[in-house]
Structures are given as C-alpha cells and as structure tokens.
Motif scaffolding. Structure first.
Motif, PDB file in Angstrom:
ATOM      1  N   VAL A 222       0.860  -1.194   0.000  1.00  0.00           N
ATOM      2  CA  VAL A 222       0.000   0.000   0.000  1.00  0.00           C
ATOM      3  C   VAL A 222       0.889   1.233   0.000  1.00  0.00           C
ATOM      4  O   VAL A 222       1.891   1.299   0.712  1.00  0.00           O
ATOM      5  CB  VAL A 222      -0.922   0.003   1.233  1.00  0.00           C
ATOM      6  N   LEU A 223       0.513   2.230  -0.792  1.00  0.00           N
ATOM      7  CA  LEU A 223       1.330   3.421  -0.979  1.00  0.00           C
ATOM      8  C   LEU A 223       0.532   4.680  -0.659  1.00  0.00           C
ATOM      9  O   LEU A 223      -0.628   4.820  -1.070  1.00  0.00           O
ATOM     10  CB  LEU A 223       1.811   3.479  -2.436  1.00  0.00           C
ATOM     11  N   LEU A 224       1.149   5.592   0.060  1.00  0.00           N
ATOM     12  CA  LEU A 224       0.629   6.944   0.256  1.00  0.00           C
ATOM     13  C   LEU A 224       1.678   7.924  -0.235  1.00  0.00           C
ATOM     14  O   LEU A 224       2.855   7.815   0.131  1.00  0.00           O
ATOM     15  CB  LEU A 224       0.347   7.218   1.739  1.00  0.00           C
ATOM     16  N   VAL A 225       1.265   8.880  -1.088  1.00  0.00           N
ATOM     17  CA  VAL A 225       2.149   9.971  -1.524  1.00  0.00           C
ATOM     18  C   VAL A 225       1.399  11.270  -1.290  1.00  0.00           C
ATOM     19  O   VAL A 225       0.392  11.547  -1.950  1.00  0.00           O
ATOM     20  CB  VAL A 225       2.531   9.842  -3.012  1.00  0.00           C
ATOM     21  N   ALA A 226       1.869  12.054  -0.317  1.00  0.00           N
ATOM     22  CA  ALA A 226       1.119  13.275   0.015  1.00  0.00           C
ATOM     23  C   ALA A 226       1.947  14.198   0.881  1.00  0.00           C
ATOM     24  O   ALA A 226       2.818  13.753   1.639  1.00  0.00           O
ATOM     25  CB  ALA A 226      -0.170  12.923   0.764  1.00  0.00           C
ATOM     26  N   ARG A 227       1.659  15.492   0.770  1.00  0.00           N
ATOM     27  CA  ARG A 227       2.177  16.427   1.749  1.00  0.00           C
ATOM     28  C   ARG A 227       1.400  16.220   3.039  1.00  0.00           C
ATOM     29  O   ARG A 227       0.199  15.987   3.022  1.00  0.00           O
ATOM     30  CB  ARG A 227       2.009  17.867   1.244  1.00  0.00           C
ATOM     31  N   PHE A 228       2.079  16.308   4.163  1.00  0.00           N
ATOM     32  CA  PHE A 228       1.443  16.034   5.444  1.00  0.00           C
ATOM     33  C   PHE A 228       0.687  17.267   5.944  1.00  0.00           C
ATOM     34  O   PHE A 228       1.203  18.068   6.734  1.00  0.00           O
ATOM     35  CB  PHE A 228       2.482  15.610   6.483  1.00  0.00           C
ATOM     36  N   VAL A 229      -0.528  17.433   5.458  1.00  0.00           N
ATOM     37  CA  VAL A 229      -1.422  18.498   5.923  1.00  0.00           C
ATOM     38  C   VAL A 229      -2.767  17.860   6.249  1.00  0.00           C
ATOM     39  O   VAL A 229      -3.128  16.813   5.679  1.00  0.00           O
ATOM     40  CB  VAL A 229      -1.588  19.618   4.876  1.00  0.00           C
TER      41      VAL A 229
ATOM     42  N   PHE B  70       2.796  15.317  12.328  1.00  0.00           N
ATOM     43  CA  PHE B  70       2.623  14.267  11.324  1.00  0.00           C
ATOM     44  C   PHE B  70       3.945  13.571  11.004  1.00  0.00           C
ATOM     45  O   PHE B  70       3.980  12.344  10.820  1.00  0.00           O
ATOM     46  CB  PHE B  70       1.999  14.836  10.052  1.00  0.00           C
ATOM     47  N   ASP B  71       5.028  14.327  10.931  1.00  0.00           N
ATOM     48  CA  ASP B  71       6.335  13.702  10.703  1.00  0.00           C
ATOM     49  C   ASP B  71       6.684  12.767  11.866  1.00  0.00           C
ATOM     50  O   ASP B  71       7.207  11.667  11.654  1.00  0.00           O
ATOM     51  CB  ASP B  71       7.404  14.782  10.569  1.00  0.00           C
ATOM     52  N   GLU B  72       6.373  13.205  13.066  1.00  0.00           N
ATOM     53  CA  GLU B  72       6.657  12.377  14.241  1.00  0.00           C
ATOM     54  C   GLU B  72       5.822  11.091  14.217  1.00  0.00           C
ATOM     55  O   GLU B  72       6.320  10.004  14.564  1.00  0.00           O
ATOM     56  CB  GLU B  72       6.365  13.174  15.513  1.00  0.00           C
ATOM     57  N   ARG B  73       4.548  11.210  13.796  1.00  0.00           N
ATOM     58  CA  ARG B  73       3.707  10.009  13.731  1.00  0.00           C
ATOM     59  C   ARG B  73       4.193   9.040  12.665  1.00  0.00           C
ATOM     60  O   ARG B  73       4.177   7.813  12.860  1.00  0.00           O
ATOM     61  CB  ARG B  73       2.248  10.397  13.458  1.00  0.00           C
ATOM     62  N   ALA B  74       4.631   9.574  11.507  1.00  0.00           N
ATOM     63  CA  ALA B  74       5.151   8.709  10.447  1.00  0.00           C
ATOM     64  C   ALA B  74       6.394   7.968  10.934  1.00  0.00           C
ATOM     65  O   ALA B  74       6.544   6.752  10.706  1.00  0.00           O
ATOM     66  CB  ALA B  74       5.466   9.534   9.208  1.00  0.00           C
ATOM     67  N   ALA B  75       7.276   8.683  11.602  1.00  0.00           N
ATOM     68  CA  ALA B  75       8.486   8.055  12.126  1.00  0.00           C
ATOM     69  C   ALA B  75       8.143   6.992  13.165  1.00  0.00           C
ATOM     70  O   ALA B  75       8.759   5.909  13.204  1.00  0.00           O
ATOM     71  CB  ALA B  75       9.406   9.121  12.738  1.00  0.00           C
ATOM     72  N   ALA B  76       7.153   7.267  14.008  1.00  0.00           N
ATOM     73  CA  ALA B  76       6.755   6.320  15.048  1.00  0.00           C
ATOM     74  C   ALA B  76       6.151   5.058  14.446  1.00  0.00           C
ATOM     75  O   ALA B  76       6.425   3.941  14.916  1.00  0.00           O
ATOM     76  CB  ALA B  76       5.761   6.978  16.002  1.00  0.00           C
ATOM     77  N   LEU B  77       5.356   5.203  13.397  1.00  0.00           N
ATOM     78  CA  LEU B  77       4.770   4.033  12.734  1.00  0.00           C
ATOM     79  C   LEU B  77       5.863   3.167  12.107  1.00  0.00           C
ATOM     80  O   LEU B  77       5.828   1.932  12.200  1.00  0.00           O
ATOM     81  CB  LEU B  77       3.774   4.481  11.656  1.00  0.00           C
TER      82      LEU B  77
END
Length: 380
Positions: free
Chosen positions: A192-199, A232-239
């Motif tokens: 599964v792929l997500l490509v997006a600015r984190f807003v 959002f960057d912190e959540r991505a890193a945590a995941l």
C-alpha cells in the motif's frame, strides 16, 4: 519572439508540488513553441546540476521571506517587480495569493493568465488570517486577471458562483513511464502506498490511524512530509519504528522511484480533499495504480469511478484498502481503467498546448490594444 514570465512557483526545475510539476513540463514546451521563458523561483529550491533542466529556460531567483505564511506573497512581490522591469509580453501567475500583485502587472500593460489553484481559504492548514488573505487575493484575482485557468471543472463552478468569473479548464497531466520492477524489495501489487504532503486536508491522520490494520495485510510505504517538521512527521516516524512492514521515505524527488512505486502498488491511497485536480492522483492513474481515494467532488471528477472512493475515516480506509488488496481481478481492472482515462483526459501534451494557446491569445490581445492606444494618441 514573445516573452512570458512564470510567477508563483518555487522555481525551475523544482519537484515540490503540482505547480512545479506543471512548470517542468510547460517551460520547455513553450521554448519549443518559440517563447522566451523566464521562471521565477526561490534560492535553494532547485538542484544546481539537474539533468532535467532545459538551458533555454531562464531561471531567476528573487528575494522573499521563507515561511509558511509569507513565502508566496513575498516571493510573488519580488518576481512581479522583476517581470515588470523586463517588460515581458505576458505573465502566467500561479496561486491567488499573488492576486495582490496583479494590479502592478496590469498597470504595466502585462496581460495575465492566472491558475487559481484550489479553494485555499477552505484549507485547514491555514490560520484565520491566512484564509482571509487568500480570499482577498481571490477577489483581486477575479477583478484584475486577464484570463483564469481552473484545474478542475468543480473549481470553475465555484469561481462562477462566488466571483462571477469564468475561465478555461486545464488540469494537471500524467504520463506513463517505462515499466519497472517493484523497488525497495517490495512485492508487485502487494503493498500500500501513500504519496502526500502532510497536511490535515490530505486525510493524513485518518490514514495513519488505519496503518496498524493495513500492515497486517501488506507492507505500507509512506512518501511525504510537512516540510516544516511537527506532529505528522513524528507520527510517520513512530509508525515506521513500531511496525517492520511500514516504511517512511520522507519527501521523494526522484521521479523514477515514484513511478516504480505507483506502477507496482497494490493500492495507492489518495486522501486529498481540496485543491481540484491533484497531480499525484493523475500520475498514479497514468502509472496504472489501483486507487482508493477520499470521496470528494474533485477525486470523483478525476477518477470517474465511484468504486475507488471511500469515506475519510480509519475504518473505511482500512476496509477499502484491504478489500482491494485481496481482489487481484479488481486491481487489474482498476489499473487498466485508470491508465485509459489518464491518457484520454490528462495528457501533458494537450495541457501544455492549451496553456500555449491561451498565452498567445493574451499577447495578441495586448498587441491589438497597444496599437489602438497608439492610434488614438496620434489623432488626439
């Protein structure tokens, strides 16, 4: 040779967002069509030795304030003043925030083609002050722009209702790339792929909430960032740290890697809720990605396929993605359908041709008006 200034992007060639993608395609096309092209940008926003750079394009960096709220306004101001000094024949202006500077171009007898972008004052990421600034910029754009460009028919409907202005429909394009194997050791049609600015309006929070369930069925690849750090960057890193099957790549400017990721994805999730036709969605379609997209008027317009839409909550996102992942026939049918629609409706060749035609009309109108004014002055 007619001259055109392109104002309101990060520069040429840049890979930041939709405007920059459009300019990478459009600027060389205009050069081929006989234009003298100047693209304004920001210091440090382009690579010094980019293989995609067309040396015929005059890339000019101007000054401004690099911040979330003031970047567009400040760089737009300095670019506008330089374009007036150069006495260009026409200006292609991106983003209604630059509507504040359209009167300056108008006084200099420079006709303007304005891509209004999305409905910025509806975006959650902006403060109340910024939303008011965008709305005022839109009013000034409606009043002073020579011609408007809408990247989605639904955006055109909104402008006709809110501001009484019509324009031309020129969306973003997509182009198929040479077939590639799945990158990063990923299984074809199995991630599964997500490509997006984190807003917020890109449904990032709901998708992140769904990731723990999605990764039980397949690897998850997250491409994007806020550009400024934060939650959002912190959540991505945590995941990525918590789950072995989750990868966060951050911002990716490598077009070949993005193409390979879209080509081979089992599902591409597109959560954008505002902004009209989104270039990432169109490129995903052109690459043949099976798609699950947030159900909005814009995504529905682009996909023209309700079976690929879902509600913007974690339960619906996880269920829709897992359902498509486990149905290879649906995946391949969606892939073929998306590619066909992209080739028919979202061809860069046709879109660039539309811009070139609109700009040439502006220059023709300016020449006629200038000649009429000179004749009037001579007889007075």
């Amino acid at each position: 040779m007619p001259s055109v200034a392109i104002i309101g992007t990060r520069g040429y060639p840049s890979y930041y967002g939709g405007f920059e993608t459009a300019v990478r395609k459009l600027a060389p096309f205009l050069c081929d069509a006989g234009w003298d092209v100047t693209v304004y940008g920001r210091p440090g926003a382009t690579l010094p030795h980019d293989a995609q750079r067309d040396e015929r394009v005059n890339a000019v960096e101007t000054f401004g304030i690099e911040s979330k709220s003031l970047s567009t306004l400040s760089f737009g101001y300095s670019a506008t003043n330089d374009a007036v000094r150069r006495k260009v024949d026409a200006a292609l202006v991106m983003n209604v925030a630059n509507g504040f500077w359209l009167p300056t171009l108008r006084r200099a007898n420079i006709p303007t083609l304005v891509n209004v972008d999305g409905i910025e004052w509806d975006r959650d990421k902006w403060s109340a002050i910024a939303k008011r600034a965008f709305k005022q910029g839109a009013r000034l754009t409606a009043k002073h722009a020579t011609k408007l460009v809408f990247d989605a028919e639904a955006i055109g409907d909104r402008w006709k209702t809110d501001f009484g202005r019509e324009g031309i429909f020129l969306p973003y394009g997509g182009e198929p790339s040479a077939p590639q194997s799945a990158p990063l050791g990923l299984p074809r049609r199995g991630y599964v792929l997500l490509v997006a600015r984190f807003v917020p309006e890109n449904t990032i929070s709901a998708f992140f909430d769904a990731v723990p369930r999605i990764q039980e069925s397949a690897p998850v690849v997250i491409v994007g960032s806020t550009g400024y750090g934060g939650e959002f960057d912190e959540r991505a890193a945590a995941l990525a740290a918590a789950y072995e099957r989750v990868q966060w790549l951050g911002h990716v400017s490598n077009d070949d890697l993005l193409a390979a990721l879209w080509q081979n994805a089992g599902v591409y999730f597109h959560g954008h809720s505002v902004g009209g036709t989104n270039p990432a969605l169109v490129q995903a379609m052109a690459s043949g990605a099976p798609i699950v997209a947030r159900d909005t008027v814009y995504n529905a317009e682009v996909l023209a396929d309700g079976s690929q839409l879902c509600e913007p909550n974690a339960d619906a996102i996880a269920a829709s993605i897992r359902g498509l992942l486990h149905d290879s026939r649906r995946q391949e049918a969606a892939s073929a359908r998306n590619q066909l629609r992209a080739s028919k409706r979202y061809s860069w060749e046709n879109i660039c041709g539309g811009y070139e035609s609109a700009l040439r009309d502006l220059v023709g109108t300016r020449t006629t008006e200038t000649s009429s004014a000179m004749r009037s002055a001579a007889t007075s």
